[in-house]
Design an enzyme around this catalytic site. Structure first.
Site, PDB file in Angstrom:
ATOM      1  N   ARG A  64      13.557-109.902 -39.709  1.00 39.47           N
ATOM      2  CA  ARG A  64      13.398-111.112 -40.532  1.00 39.47           C
ATOM      3  C   ARG A  64      11.949-111.224 -41.006  1.00 39.47           C
ATOM      4  NH1 ARG A  64      12.199-115.691 -38.272  1.00 39.47           N
ATOM      5  NH2 ARG A  64      13.691-115.605 -36.566  1.00 39.47           N
ATOM      6  N   TYR A 117      13.576-121.184 -66.394  1.00 37.81           N
ATOM      7  CA  TYR A 117      14.884-120.712 -65.927  1.00 37.81           C
ATOM      8  C   TYR A 117      15.697-121.889 -65.345  1.00 37.81           C
ATOM      9  CZ  TYR A 117      18.215-118.148 -63.053  1.00 37.81           C
ATOM     10  OH  TYR A 117      19.361-117.675 -62.469  1.00 37.81           O
ATOM     11  N   ASP A 189       6.246-116.741 -63.469  1.00 37.45           N
ATOM     12  CA  ASP A 189       7.489-115.979 -63.317  1.00 37.45           C
ATOM     13  C   ASP A 189       7.461-114.861 -64.357  1.00 37.45           C
ATOM     14  OD1 ASP A 189      10.093-114.981 -63.520  1.00 37.45           O
ATOM     15  OD2 ASP A 189      11.027-116.915 -63.089  1.00 37.45           O
ATOM     16  N   LYS A 214      16.814-108.395 -61.641  1.00 34.44           N
ATOM     17  CA  LYS A 214      16.880-108.098 -63.070  1.00 34.44           C
ATOM     18  C   LYS A 214      16.230-106.738 -63.343  1.00 34.44           C
ATOM     19  CE  LYS A 214      18.495-112.297 -63.092  1.00 34.44           C
ATOM     20  NZ  LYS A 214      17.667-113.444 -63.382  1.00 34.44           N
TER      21      LYS A 214
HETATM   22  C1  LIG Z   1      17.421-114.623 -62.700  1.00 30.91           C
HETATM   23  C2  LIG Z   1      16.124-115.300 -62.798  1.00 30.91           C
HETATM   24  C3  LIG Z   1      15.624-116.034 -61.714  1.00 30.91           C
HETATM   25  C4  LIG Z   1      16.392-116.217 -60.432  1.00 30.91           C
HETATM   26  O1  LIG Z   1      16.554-115.012 -59.760  1.00 30.91           O
HETATM   27  P1  LIG Z   1      17.772-114.701 -58.737  1.00 30.91           P
HETATM   28  O2  LIG Z   1      17.438-113.353 -58.231  1.00 30.91           O
HETATM   29  O3  LIG Z   1      19.031-114.755 -59.534  1.00 30.91           O
HETATM   30  O4  LIG Z   1      17.738-115.755 -57.688  1.00 30.91           O
HETATM   31  C5  LIG Z   1      14.383-116.634 -61.873  1.00 30.91           C
HETATM   32  N1  LIG Z   1      13.674-116.525 -63.013  1.00 30.91           N
HETATM   33  C6  LIG Z   1      14.138-115.844 -64.075  1.00 30.91           C
HETATM   34  C7  LIG Z   1      13.313-115.757 -65.316  1.00 30.91           C
HETATM   35  C8  LIG Z   1      15.378-115.210 -64.020  1.00 30.91           C
HETATM   36  O5  LIG Z   1      15.837-114.544 -65.080  1.00 30.91           O
END
Ligand SMILES: *Cc1c(COP(=O)(O)O)cnc(C)c1O
Length: 398
Positions: A64, A117, A189, A214
């Site tokens: 963890r 997001y 982000d 992604k």
């Molecule tokens: C998909 C996404 C998230 C969230 O990520 P998860 O892995 O689905 O929790 C946050 N920010 C952006 C820009 C995203 O495209």
């Protein structure tokens, strides 16, 4: 096995492949990172175990907290983002909520943008206010408003550029500079851009985060998140996460490591194809508007040119006839998944109501300036001629 670690003087393809790889212990001379599923790590004597526990000697105690496979993934992202340190999470949303949990307390104030997001937006509008944390959401393209709100009071400036799904661009270094002056923590982000196209830490951000689900993974087969920054910031974040428990699974870390070997190659192709498709769509009679930071017509094309080395694989566009036309056209695409994810080798399409902003009500989407009749298009690495032909065919049904 490389004896010297890959460093910043290496190119991005080299770092995608070798970054972080020298840090693991090889088993039986395997050239690939082993997936260590073990929950714990055994010791022969209490003194060594204790030294590892006190972080005086490198090693692992309990998965963890840290895990050898997960560490390689963190070090690979760290190398690409030119960061001092990185820590990982079970998902992108876990990265974001753990950043908030670590660095915000009641009475603090977050300044951010309206079209972040969807999941992040829910944290801003529903969960943070419950903890008595004020959140101010500004018009994404109004730098004057954002600067003004930062100067009033700001604990954390939270940015996303390009945004999802409108591909708006904010001037990261300009806003980070104002926030730094006010003593605020700057969080970016970087999921859409990836470190191949943009490095927020070099633009003045304190923390850069990703949904690794992604582009980093790139194959839509693993969920995870990661955050990078200086040693002190990442240590605090790690200490929160290890207790909070939103730990990245070793098998998912391995999928990311494997996926990231082609990160620079994939992004290069996606940059090129998205540019070609954006130009093509701009000329199409059924297309009303195309959002892509690489187009000269984009409001902040100049800013994008300055802070990005490529414009990315994401674009969005609206067509005549709105949502009803979208419902007719999108199912006719043969070379695209209609799905909620993005950033993988296949092309993926969908409207905001089932993708980025599924968490929001129609009113909230309208308030964030997200049109219902928008198509988000995540360009895959297929041959661009095939993608254009497929789009042309589908738009015939719009
Ligand atoms: C998909 C996404 C998230 C969230 O990520 P998860 O892995 O689905 O929790 C946050 N920010 C952006 C820009 C995203 O495209």
């Amino acid at each position: 096995m490389p004896t010297k670690p890959a460093t910043n003087r290496h190119g991005l393809s080299t770092l995608s492949i070798w970054g972080g790889e020298q840090d693991y212990t090889l088993y039986e001379r395997s050239t690939q990172v082993p997936v260590v599923h073990s929950v714990s790590y055994g010791y022969d004597d209490i003194d060594t175990w204790h030294k590892v526990a006190l972080e005086e000697v490198p090693g692992h105690i309990y998965s963890r907290n840290t895990n050898p496979t997960v560490s390689v993934f963190e070090n690979k992202v760290k190398a690409l983002e030119q960061a001092e340190a990185a820590t990982s999470f079970a998902s992108g949303m876990a990265a974001i909520s753990n950043i908030f949990g670590t660095f915000l307390k009641p009475g603090d104030r977050v300044v951010s943008i309206k079209d972040s997001y969807g999941g992040t937006n829910r944290l801003f509008t529903e969960f943070l206010p419950k903890l008595n944390i004020e959140v101010v959401l500004c018009d994404t393209h109004s730098h004057e408003e954002i600067e003004e709100r930062i100067r009033e009071k700001c604990t954390m400036l939270y940015l996303e550029s390009p945004t999802n799904p409108s591909l708006k661009i904010t001037d990261i270094s300009k806003l980070a500079h104002v926030a730094n002056e006010c003593g605020a923590l700057v969080v970016v982000d970087n999921t859409f851009a990836t470190p191949i196209n943009q490095k927020p830490l070099t633009l003045g951000a304190d923390i850069v985060l990703h949904s690794a689900s992604k582009y980093l993974g790139g194959h839509a087969d693993a969920l995870g998140g990661v955050a990078c920054g200086n040693q002190e910031i990442i240590k605090r974040l790690y200490q929160y996460r290890e207790i909070n428990g939103a730990t990245l699974a070793p098998m998912d870390a391995y999928s990311f490591i494997r996926g990231m070997k082609t990160l620079a190659l994939r992004i290069e192709r996606q940059n090129q194809s998205a540019m070609t498709i954006a130009r093509w769509l701009s000329q199409h009679p059924k297309v009303e508007q195309v959002n892509y930071p690489g187009l000269e017509s984009h409001t902040n094309h100049d800013v994008a040119k300055q802070q990005m080395s490529g414009f990315g694989g994401m674009l969005s566009f609206s067509i005549d006839g709105g949502l009803e036309a979208i419902k007719r056209a999108l199912p006719k695409l043969n070379l695209a998944h209609m799905a909620a994810n993005l950033g993988c080798v296949e092309t993926v399409v969908g409207p905001p109501l089932t993708t980025s902003h599924v968490e929001c009500t129609p009113e909230e989407r309208a308030a964030a300036g997200i049109p219902e009749g928008l198509i988000r298009y995540s360009t895959g690495i297929e041959d661009v001629e095939d993608l254009l032909a497929d789009l042309d065919h589908a738009l015939g049904y719009a």
